[in-house]
Design a protein around this motif. Structure first.
Motif, PDB file in Angstrom:
ATOM      1  N   ILE A 228       0.835  -1.207   0.000  1.00 48.61           N
ATOM      2  CA  ILE A 228       0.000   0.000   0.000  1.00 48.61           C
ATOM      3  C   ILE A 228       0.869   1.256   0.000  1.00 48.61           C
ATOM      4  CG2 ILE A 228      -1.595   1.361   1.407  1.00 48.61           C
ATOM      5  CD1 ILE A 228      -2.980  -1.262   2.180  1.00 48.61           C
ATOM      6  N   PHE A 229       1.907   1.267   0.821  1.00 44.58           N
ATOM      7  CA  PHE A 229       2.754   2.455   0.915  1.00 44.58           C
ATOM      8  C   PHE A 229       3.571   2.698  -0.357  1.00 44.58           C
ATOM      9  CE2 PHE A 229       2.469   1.842   5.678  1.00 44.58           C
ATOM     10  CZ  PHE A 229       1.679   2.971   5.872  1.00 44.58           C
ATOM     11  N   ARG A 230       3.682   1.682  -1.194  1.00 48.02           N
ATOM     12  CA  ARG A 230       4.392   1.860  -2.463  1.00 48.02           C
ATOM     13  C   ARG A 230       3.495   2.467  -3.547  1.00 48.02           C
ATOM     14  NH1 ARG A 230       6.981  -3.252  -1.178  1.00 48.02           N
ATOM     15  NH2 ARG A 230       5.405  -4.350  -2.435  1.00 48.02           N
ATOM     16  N   LEU A 231       2.202   2.573  -3.277  1.00 52.18           N
ATOM     17  CA  LEU A 231       1.289   3.161  -4.260  1.00 52.18           C
ATOM     18  C   LEU A 231       1.583   4.655  -4.424  1.00 52.18           C
ATOM     19  CD1 LEU A 231      -2.031   1.380  -3.235  1.00 52.18           C
ATOM     20  CD2 LEU A 231      -0.611   0.895  -5.235  1.00 52.18           C
ATOM     21  N   PRO A 232       1.378   5.199  -5.626  1.00 54.23           N
ATOM     22  CA  PRO A 232       1.857   6.565  -5.896  1.00 54.23           C
ATOM     23  C   PRO A 232       1.060   7.681  -5.241  1.00 54.23           C
ATOM     24  CG  PRO A 232       0.718   5.655  -7.815  1.00 54.23           C
ATOM     25  CD  PRO A 232       0.852   4.547  -6.830  1.00 54.23           C
ATOM     26  N   ALA A 236      -5.150   6.425  -3.787  1.00 54.23           N
ATOM     27  CA  ALA A 236      -4.982   5.002  -4.098  1.00 54.23           C
ATOM     28  C   ALA A 236      -4.667   4.199  -2.844  1.00 54.23           C
ATOM     29  CB  ALA A 236      -3.868   4.829  -5.131  1.00 54.23           C
ATOM     30  N   ARG A 237      -3.842   4.787  -1.975  1.00 52.15           N
ATOM     31  CA  ARG A 237      -3.498   4.093  -0.722  1.00 52.15           C
ATOM     32  C   ARG A 237      -4.731   3.925   0.165  1.00 52.15           C
ATOM     33  NH1 ARG A 237       1.349   7.238  -1.323  1.00 52.15           N
ATOM     34  NH2 ARG A 237       0.537   8.902   0.012  1.00 52.15           N
ATOM     35  N   LEU A 238      -5.522   5.006   0.283  1.00 52.89           N
ATOM     36  CA  LEU A 238      -6.721   4.935   1.125  1.00 52.89           C
ATOM     37  C   LEU A 238      -7.748   3.961   0.561  1.00 52.89           C
ATOM     38  CD1 LEU A 238      -7.212   8.704   2.063  1.00 52.89           C
ATOM     39  CD2 LEU A 238      -6.463   6.848   3.573  1.00 52.89           C
ATOM     40  N   PHE A 241      -6.447   0.391   1.147  1.00 55.50           N
ATOM     41  CA  PHE A 241      -6.545   0.026   2.559  1.00 55.50           C
ATOM     42  C   PHE A 241      -7.996  -0.160   2.982  1.00 55.50           C
ATOM     43  CE2 PHE A 241      -6.713   1.004   7.124  1.00 55.50           C
ATOM     44  CZ  PHE A 241      -5.780   0.077   7.599  1.00 55.50           C
ATOM     45  N   GLY A 242      -8.910   0.586   2.347  1.00 57.07           N
ATOM     46  CA  GLY A 242     -10.333   0.456   2.675  1.00 57.07           C
ATOM     47  C   GLY A 242     -10.881  -0.929   2.398  1.00 57.07           C
ATOM     48  N   THR A 243     -10.273  -1.635   1.438  1.00 53.39           N
ATOM     49  CA  THR A 243     -10.731  -3.007   1.155  1.00 53.39           C
ATOM     50  C   THR A 243     -10.394  -3.964   2.282  1.00 53.39           C
ATOM     51  OG1 THR A 243      -8.684  -3.625  -0.011  1.00 53.39           O
ATOM     52  CG2 THR A 243     -10.435  -2.616  -1.316  1.00 53.39           C
ATOM     53  N   CYS A 244      -9.507  -3.549   3.183  1.00 60.18           N
ATOM     54  CA  CYS A 244      -9.101  -4.405   4.311  1.00 60.18           C
ATOM     55  C   CYS A 244      -9.791  -4.023   5.619  1.00 60.18           C
ATOM     56  CB  CYS A 244      -7.589  -4.309   4.524  1.00 60.18           C
ATOM     57  SG  CYS A 244      -6.589  -4.756   3.105  1.00 60.18           S
TER      58      CYS A 244
END
Length: 315
Positions: A228-232, A236-238, A241-244
């Motif tokens: 997730i932290f590698r996403l640009p 996109a990160r949020l 992460f929301g899927t988890c």
């Protein structure tokens, strides 16, 4: 009805479940939230099963695991809460020795199954986020079925010693269990024998099942967070992460009460008995009622299908 505190027997024909010691006068009031949570658990989990069955687009690994979790919640809550309510409403406190052992087995077995399913769901999220191109080829229907079978076999086998160890102890003190259900540690504490084997096995099972499961979940989420932290972008990160988030809520709802309840029951000698019993009940009541709410609210596909179902009926 009066119950004697002492009796002479090796294996009693029945046990007496006291309910919540010290709060007997409040049993009727306590039964209201208990009954409400059981109704939510039954209605909510059946709704999830119904929606997934009816909607072909939900026939995927994540929702298969969710259905397994729903079935597990239904069995866990139904094996304990109806008897609790009969104690609160009708003072029906007797439970046969065999029924007590059966209830004990179901509680431990399906609690372990629930933990295993949460590991499987963590693996599902790991593959979906870290290896999205391999998701459909990795988590095929065959693999999902094998994972489910492995979880059931592991839990069923590791839970078998609980009733067998409990049956072998002599019970010459009392048959009164200061609890609302046949919790293993509460039952074996009535034995007039050295029960260290049961205590040690309970701790072994706690760490070998829940401990290992938590370890694998932690490893999965370490990899997920790195991805997730590698996403640009922040969006996109949020979004990823929301899927988890639903799965993380389910993890906390299961493991935090379970670990606290297990350790307090064994080592919390200065904790009031009614608090121990209430906390143990929350561990069985809250997750089955919370899971359908979490996944119904947080999972876009289920929320959308549920909304479509009700709006279609109205029209």
């Amino acid at each position: 009805m009066s119950y004697s505190n002492t009796t002479d027997f090796t294996n009693p024909a029945t046990f007496i479940l006291l309910g919540i010691p010290g709060l007997e006068a409040a049993h009727i009031w306590i039964s209201i939230p208990f009954c409400a949570m059981y109704a939510i658990a039954v209605l909510g989990n059946f709704t999830i099963l119904f929606i997934v069955k009816r909607e072909p687009s939900l026939h995927g690994p994540m929702f298969y695991f969710l259905c397994m979790l729903a079935v597990t919640d239904l069995v866990t809550s139904t094996s304990t809460i109806p008897k609790m309510l009969s104690i609160f409403w009708f003072n029906s406190r007797e439970i046969s020795f065999s029924a007590c052992l059966t209830q004990m087995y179901f509680i431990h077995c399906f609690s372990a199954i629930e933990s295993g399913i949460l590991v499987a769901m963590a693996f599902d999220r790991y593959v979906a986020i870290c290896h999205p191109l391999r998701y459909s080829t990795t988590l095929t229907n065959s693999v999902v079925a094998k994972i489910g079978l492995a979880v059931v076999l592991r839990s069923g086998i590791l839970s078998l010693p609980y009733p067998f160890l409990t049956r072998r102890w002599p019970y010459c003190r009392t048959n009164i269990i200061p609890h609302t259900y046949c919790r293993q540690i509460a039952v074996v504490n009535l034995a007039c024998a050295d029960i260290r084997i049961s205590s040690y096995y309970g701790l072994f099972n706690l760490f070998s099942v829940m401990g290992i499961d938590v370890f694998f979940i932690a490893v999965s989420y370490t990899q997920i967070l790195q991805a997730i932290f590698r996403l640009p972008t922040k969006d996109a990160r949020l979004k990823t992460f929301g899927t988890c988030s639903s799965h993380l809520c389910a993890i906390f709802a299961l493991y935090i009460p379970d670990f606290f309840s297990s350790f307090m029951q064994r080592f919390g000698h200065n904790v009031p008995q009614h608090f121990l019993v209430l906390f143990a009940n929350m561990y069985l009541l809250v997750p089955p009622a919370l899971h359908p709410i979490i996944y119904g609210v947080r999972t876009k596909q289920i929320r959308g299908r549920l909304f479509q179902f009700f709006t279609h009926k109205e029209t």
